[in-house]
Each structure stands twice: as structure tokens, then as C-alpha cells.
Design a protein around this motif. Structure first.
Motif, PDB file in Angstrom:
ATOM      1  N   ARG A   1       3.634  55.217 -53.496  1.00 17.09           N
ATOM      2  CA  ARG A   1       3.591  53.767 -53.255  1.00 17.09           C
ATOM      3  C   ARG A   1       2.153  53.256 -53.214  1.00 17.09           C
ATOM      4  N   ALA A   2       1.240  54.062 -52.664  1.00 19.26           N
ATOM      5  CA  ALA A   2      -0.170  53.639 -52.645  1.00 19.26           C
ATOM      6  C   ALA A   2      -0.675  53.461 -54.073  1.00 19.26           C
ATOM      7  N   LYS A   3      -0.304  54.380 -54.958  1.00 17.80           N
ATOM      8  CA  LYS A   3      -0.701  54.254 -56.371  1.00 17.80           C
ATOM      9  C   LYS A   3      -0.097  52.982 -56.974  1.00 17.80           C
ATOM     10  N   TRP A   4       1.183  52.740 -56.671  1.00 13.03           N
ATOM     11  CA  TRP A   4       1.856  51.545 -57.200  1.00 13.03           C
ATOM     12  C   TRP A   4       1.165  50.286 -56.683  1.00 13.03           C
TER      13      TRP A   4
ATOM     14  N   ARG B   1      -8.848  56.623 -61.124  1.00  8.88           N
ATOM     15  CA  ARG B   1      -8.839  57.587 -60.027  1.00  8.88           C
ATOM     16  C   ARG B   1     -10.019  58.566 -60.077  1.00  8.88           C
ATOM     17  N   PRO B   2     -10.360  59.125 -61.251  1.00 10.13           N
ATOM     18  CA  PRO B   2     -11.507  60.048 -61.276  1.00 10.13           C
ATOM     19  C   PRO B   2     -12.809  59.366 -60.823  1.00 10.13           C
ATOM     20  N   TYR B   3     -12.991  58.109 -61.223  1.00  9.65           N
ATOM     21  CA  TYR B   3     -14.191  57.364 -60.831  1.00  9.65           C
ATOM     22  C   TYR B   3     -14.236  57.161 -59.319  1.00  9.65           C
ATOM     23  N   LEU B   4     -13.120  56.699 -58.744  1.00  7.31           N
ATOM     24  CA  LEU B   4     -13.078  56.493 -57.293  1.00  7.31           C
ATOM     25  C   LEU B   4     -13.234  57.810 -56.538  1.00  7.31           C
TER      26      LEU B   4
ATOM     27  N   SER C   1     -14.845  60.427 -57.490  1.00  7.21           N
ATOM     28  CA  SER C   1     -16.244  60.882 -57.573  1.00  7.21           C
ATOM     29  C   SER C   1     -17.128  60.166 -56.550  1.00  7.21           C
ATOM     30  N   ILE C   2     -16.746  58.950 -56.194  1.00 11.64           N
ATOM     31  CA  ILE C   2     -17.528  58.174 -55.224  1.00 11.64           C
ATOM     32  C   ILE C   2     -17.235  58.609 -53.785  1.00 11.64           C
ATOM     33  N   VAL C   3     -15.961  58.866 -53.478  1.00  9.79           N
ATOM     34  CA  VAL C   3     -15.578  59.043 -52.073  1.00  9.79           C
ATOM     35  C   VAL C   3     -15.347  60.480 -51.630  1.00  9.79           C
ATOM     36  N   PHE C   4     -15.140  61.426 -52.573  1.00  7.74           N
ATOM     37  CA  PHE C   4     -14.643  62.741 -52.163  1.00  7.74           C
ATOM     38  C   PHE C   4     -15.547  63.447 -51.156  1.00  7.74           C
TER      39      PHE C   4
END
Length: 197
Positions: A34-37, A66-69, A71-74
Motif C-alpha cells: 500500500r505504501a508503494k501504491w 526506488r533505487p534513487y531514493l 541510495s539517498i536514505v539507506f
């Protein structure tokens, strides 16, 4: 109607447990799906993500990048907390709308790996934790997520609340350790929740 949370660390087997509940006719809210939706369809959230992370937060096709986000937060707890502060309130609002569609049921389930970290537990009447020993989880994850290294899997596990802490906070524990039968545990809880309504 009871709101029951179901949580557990990555690889504990929450998905198979929620599928059994679903076969019994219990509505299941999958927080991750649901978060993805919501991130794709909630106009307010899209604007907030673009404001916080720039136009690259979404691809040219309009999909969440998703890969961009990631890379920023992981590896940045502050940036991850900031992302969660944007996303979690919108998912909570989506859950309330979804819940209103199922008021004819005795209880519903909300599945969330980050039940405590996101404060989603505060919306629940009771919590189930799905438990599996670390060696069982690692074996499952290496089969399921073959693209991830053992170090990557351990890094994800370390970012989640410990299993001991989840078990202490939960009212119910389902053991998915490949030794204990799952279906009888689910049936017992199903009967219990129905009896409470």
C-alpha cells in the motif's frame, strides 16, 4: 471490529501467515504494497517527495524511483527518518480509508515490518509477532533474495527492531521456525479474535 497488527523481521514469514488469515476471509492490509501504491497515486505525497528529493524522485514514466531514493536514505538515518515522516502519515490515512470499507468484518489485519518504528501499533488493538530463528531467516532470504549479499541482508535486519523487543511488545507470537505447525496457530488466534467481538 478489531484492528490486529502483524509484524516480524524480514524473513520471518509474515506473508505466508497473512495468506492463511486471508484464506479464512480476514481482510489484510499489506503496508509495504500500500505504501508503494500511495507513493504512486497520492498527489499530495508525490508533491512532497518531489519537493524533498527533487524531480529524480520519480522516473520519466512517472514511477517512483526506488533505487534513487534508496541510495539517498539507506545509510543515512536522518534522511530515512525524514522520508518516513513524509510517507507514514499518508499511509496511515490510507489505512483508515481502507478500514472503513471492512467494518462488516469481526477483525482486520494490518501487516507491517515496521509496526513499532512507524508508530502503526498505536492504531491497533492487539499485535501478533511472527518469529523465526536467525539461521532460518537467513536461509529463506538467501533463497528469496538471491540478488542480495549476506552483508546486505544483515544490514537490513540490523535496521529493524530486534525480535526480542518485538516479542516483548506483542500480545501474540506465531512461531514460523519450520518445527511448529503454522495453520493450528493461526486457527487458534482466528477463533480468539472472533470470540472477542
Amino acid at each position: 471490529m478489531l484492528k490486529i497488527g502483524i509484524t516480524g523481521g524480514i524473513g520471518t514469514g509474515k506473508t505466508i501467515v497473512t495468506r492463511i488469515f486471508a484464506l479464512l476471509g480476514v481482510p489484510v492490509y499489506d503496508s509495504d504494497a500500500r505504501a508503494k501504491w500511495v507513493m504512486h497515486h497520492d498527489a499530495i505525497l508525490r508533491q512532497e517527495l518531489i519537493a524533498a528529493y527533487g524531480p529524480d524522485a520519480f522516473t520519466a514514466q512517472g514511477d517512483l524511483n526506488r533505487p534513487y531514493l534508496a541510495s539517498i536514505v539507506f545509510n543515512n538515518p536522518e534522511r530515512l527518518a525524514a522520508l518516513n515522516a513524509i510517507v507514514h502519515p499518508r499511509v496511515r490515512a490510507d489505512f483508515e480509508v481502507w478500514t472503513a470499507l471492512h467494518t462488516n468484518k469481526p477483525y482486520i489485519l494490518k501487516e507491517a515490518a515496521l509496526m513499532y518504528e512507524s508508530d502503526a501499533w498505536k492504531q491497533m488493538d492487539e499485535i501478533i509477532t511472527v518469529f523465526a530463528p536467525m539461521e532460518v531467516r537467513m536461509k529463506r532470504l538467501q533463497q528469496r533474495d538471491a540478488h542480495r549479499s549476506e552483508e546486505e541482508i544483515k544490514a537490513i535486519i540490523e535496521k529493524q527492531l530486534s525480535e526480542d523487543e518485538k516479542m516483548k511488545r506483542a500480545q501474540h507470537i506465531i512461531y514460523n521456525d519450520e518445527q511448529t505447525l503454522l495453520i493450528p496457530q493461526v486457527l487458534e488466534l482466528h477463533t480468539y479474535f472472533i470470540s472477542k467481538v
